[in-house]
Design a protein around this motif. Structure first.
Motif, short mmCIF file in Angstrom:
data_model
loop_
_atom_site.label_atom_id
_atom_site.label_comp_id
_atom_site.label_asym_id
_atom_site.label_seq_id
_atom_site.Cartn_x
_atom_site.Cartn_y
_atom_site.Cartn_z
N LEU A 4 0.85 -1.19 0.00
CA LEU A 4 0.00 0.00 0.00
C LEU A 4 0.88 1.24 0.00
CD1 LEU A 4 -2.59 1.67 0.30
CD2 LEU A 4 -2.47 1.23 2.78
N TYR A 5 0.79 2.01 -1.06
CA TYR A 5 1.51 3.28 -1.16
C TYR A 5 0.59 4.33 -0.56
CZ TYR A 5 4.78 0.75 -4.02
OH TYR A 5 5.73 -0.15 -4.45
N TYR A 6 1.01 4.89 0.57
CA TYR A 6 0.07 5.56 1.48
C TYR A 6 0.69 6.78 2.16
CZ TYR A 6 -2.15 5.88 6.19
OH TYR A 6 -2.71 6.31 7.37
N TRP A 7 -0.15 7.74 2.42
CA TRP A 7 0.13 8.84 3.33
C TRP A 7 -1.19 9.14 4.02
CZ3 TRP A 7 4.67 9.81 4.99
CH2 TRP A 7 5.01 11.02 5.61
N PRO A 8 -1.18 9.54 5.29
CA PRO A 8 -2.44 9.68 6.03
C PRO A 8 -3.27 10.89 5.62
CG PRO A 8 -0.59 10.25 7.45
CD PRO A 8 0.00 9.69 6.18
N THR A 9 -4.00 10.73 4.53
CA THR A 9 -4.96 11.72 4.04
C THR A 9 -6.32 11.01 3.96
OG1 THR A 9 -4.80 11.13 1.70
CG2 THR A 9 -3.13 12.67 2.57
N PRO A 30 5.44 4.23 2.54
CA PRO A 30 5.10 5.64 2.72
C PRO A 30 5.40 6.47 1.47
CG PRO A 30 6.31 4.81 4.62
CD PRO A 30 6.41 3.76 3.54
N VAL A 31 4.46 7.35 1.15
CA VAL A 31 4.63 8.31 0.06
C VAL A 31 4.47 9.69 0.68
CG1 VAL A 31 3.80 9.10 -2.19
CG2 VAL A 31 3.63 6.68 -1.58
N ASN A 32 5.57 10.28 1.04
CA ASN A 32 5.54 11.58 1.72
C ASN A 32 5.22 12.66 0.70
OD1 ASN A 32 6.05 14.01 3.03
ND2 ASN A 32 7.75 13.17 4.22
N TYR A 203 -6.71 4.21 11.64
CA TYR A 203 -6.25 5.56 11.96
C TYR A 203 -5.02 5.56 12.85
CZ TYR A 203 -9.78 8.11 9.45
OH TYR A 203 -10.53 8.66 8.44
N ALA A 204 -4.77 4.44 13.54
CA ALA A 204 -3.54 4.34 14.33
C ALA A 204 -2.31 4.25 13.45
CB ALA A 204 -3.61 3.12 15.24
N ARG A 205 -2.49 3.91 12.18
CA ARG A 205 -1.35 3.84 11.27
C ARG A 205 -0.81 5.23 10.92
NH1 ARG A 205 -0.46 -1.23 9.28
NH2 ARG A 205 1.67 -0.40 9.37
N ALA A 206 -1.67 6.24 11.02
CA ALA A 206 -1.28 7.59 10.59
C ALA A 206 -0.03 8.10 11.30
CB ALA A 206 -2.45 8.55 10.76
N PRO A 207 -0.01 8.16 12.65
CA PRO A 207 1.20 8.66 13.30
C PRO A 207 2.40 7.74 13.17
CG PRO A 207 -0.38 7.89 14.93
CD PRO A 207 -1.08 7.89 13.61
N GLU A 208 2.15 6.45 12.91
CA GLU A 208 3.27 5.53 12.66
C GLU A 208 4.02 5.93 11.39
OE1 GLU A 208 1.79 1.58 12.34
OE2 GLU A 208 0.82 1.58 14.30
N VAL A 209 3.24 6.33 10.38
CA VAL A 209 3.82 6.67 9.09
C VAL A 209 4.33 8.10 9.07
CG1 VAL A 209 3.30 6.92 6.63
CG2 VAL A 209 2.40 4.97 7.90
N ASN A 210 3.57 9.01 9.68
CA ASN A 210 3.91 10.42 9.68
C ASN A 210 3.79 10.97 11.10
OD1 ASN A 210 4.35 13.13 9.19
ND2 ASN A 210 2.34 13.51 8.30
N PRO A 211 4.89 11.03 11.86
CA PRO A 211 4.82 11.53 13.23
C PRO A 211 4.30 12.96 13.34
CG PRO A 211 6.91 10.41 12.82
CD PRO A 211 6.23 10.56 11.49
#
Length: 234
Positions: A4-9, A30-32, A203-211
Motif C-alpha cells: 500500500l503506497y500511502y500517506w495519512p490523508t 510511505p509516500v511523503n 487511523y492508528a497507522r497515521a502517526p506511525e507513518v507520519n509523526p
C-alpha cells in the motif's frame, strides 16, 4: 501480500479502513507527499497521476503477475471484488454501493478537498472561494444526512465500501466549517463507524507513518503539493 503506497490523508485512510476490516496482510510504503515522493519515477510507474494511494497486489485472484492500481475508488472496488466483502452480491444492492462510491469520488471528495485548500492552505484569503466550498460542503452533508435517515449505512443495512469512501472526508468536519449536530443521521453513522475496531486500527497507522500528522503544513510542503503543472512542479 499487498503493498500500500500511502500517506495519512482522507483518500489514504479509505484503503487502510478496508484492509483492516478484511484482515488482509499489507505493507505500507510511505509516500511523503509534502516531500515530493509522489513525483518519483518508481511511484509514477504505479500511479501515473502522481497521487496516492496506490496498491500492488502480489497475490491477485487467479495468480499471475502482480496487479497495480491507483485511484482510491478503483482500489476499494478491486479489494471488494477480490474478497467478496463490503459490496452487495445482488444487482440492486451492488448498484446502490457503486452509485454512492462514485458520488463520493466525483462530489464529496473533490468539493471538500477544495474546502480544505481555500480554508487552510491557500496563500491568500479569498472569501468567495471559502464561502462557496463551505456552503457546498454543507449541501453534501445534507445529502448524506437525508440518505441515512432510514438506513444504517450509506448503501443500506450493511457496512460497505461506500461508507469507507465517505467517512474519512467527514472526519475533519470542524475544519470544514461544519457541526455534526446539524446532521443527526450523519452524526449517528459517523459515531458508529468511528467506534469500529478496524477504524481505530486504520487511523492508528497515521502517526506511525507520519509523526507530524495533524500538524500545520510547512510552506515548503505547500509548494511541493500545490505547484504542479503539466511541465512539472512550479
Amino acid at each position: 501480500m499487498i503493498d500500500l503506497y500511502y500517506w495519512p490523508t482522507p483518500n489514504g485512510h479509505k484503503v487502510t479502513l478496508f484492509l483492516e476490516e478484511a484482515g488482509l496482510p499489507y505493507t505500507i510504503k510511505p509516500v511523503n507527499i509534502g516531500a515530493g515522493d509522489q513525483f518519483k519515477p518508481d511511484f509514477l510507474a504505479i500511479a501515473p497521476n502522481n497521487r496516492m494511494p496506490a496498491i500492488v497486489d502480489h497475490a491477485p485472484e487467479g495468480g499471475g503477475e502482480p496487479v497495480s492500481l491507483f485511484e482510491s475508488g478503483a482500489i476499494l472496488l478491486y479489494l471488494a471484488e477480490k474478497t467478496g466483502r463490503f459490496i452487495a452480491p445482488d444487482l440492486r444492492g451492488r448498484a446502490e454501493v457503486l452509485q454512492w462510491l462514485f458520488w463520493q469520488m466525483g462530489g464529496l471528495g473533490p468539493m471538500l478537498g477544495q474546502n480544505h485548500h481555500f480554508s487552510q492552505y491557500a496563500p491568500e484569503t479569498i472569501p468567495y472561494a471559502i464561502t462557496r466550498y463551505v456552503n457546498e460542503t454543507n449541501r453534501l452533508y445534507g445529502v448524506l444526512d437525508r440518505r441515512l435517515a432510514d438506513r444504517a449505512y450509506v448503501a443500506g443495512a450493511a457496512y460497505s465500501i461506500a461508507d469507507m469512501a465517505a467517512y474519512p472526508w467527514i472526519v475533519p468536519y470542524e475544519k470544514q466549517g461544519q457541526t455534526l449536530d446539524d446532521f443527526p443521521h450523519l452524526k449517528r453513522w459517523f459515531t458508529a463507524i468511528a467506534e469500529r475496531p478496524a477504524t481505530r486500527a486504520a487511523y492508528a497507522r497515521a502517526p506511525e507513518v507520519n509523526p507530524d500528522h495533524g500538524k500545520t503544513m510547512s510552506e515548503d510542503a505547500k509548494k511541493v503539493m500545490f505547484g504542479q503543472t503539466a511541465k512539472g512542479r512550479g
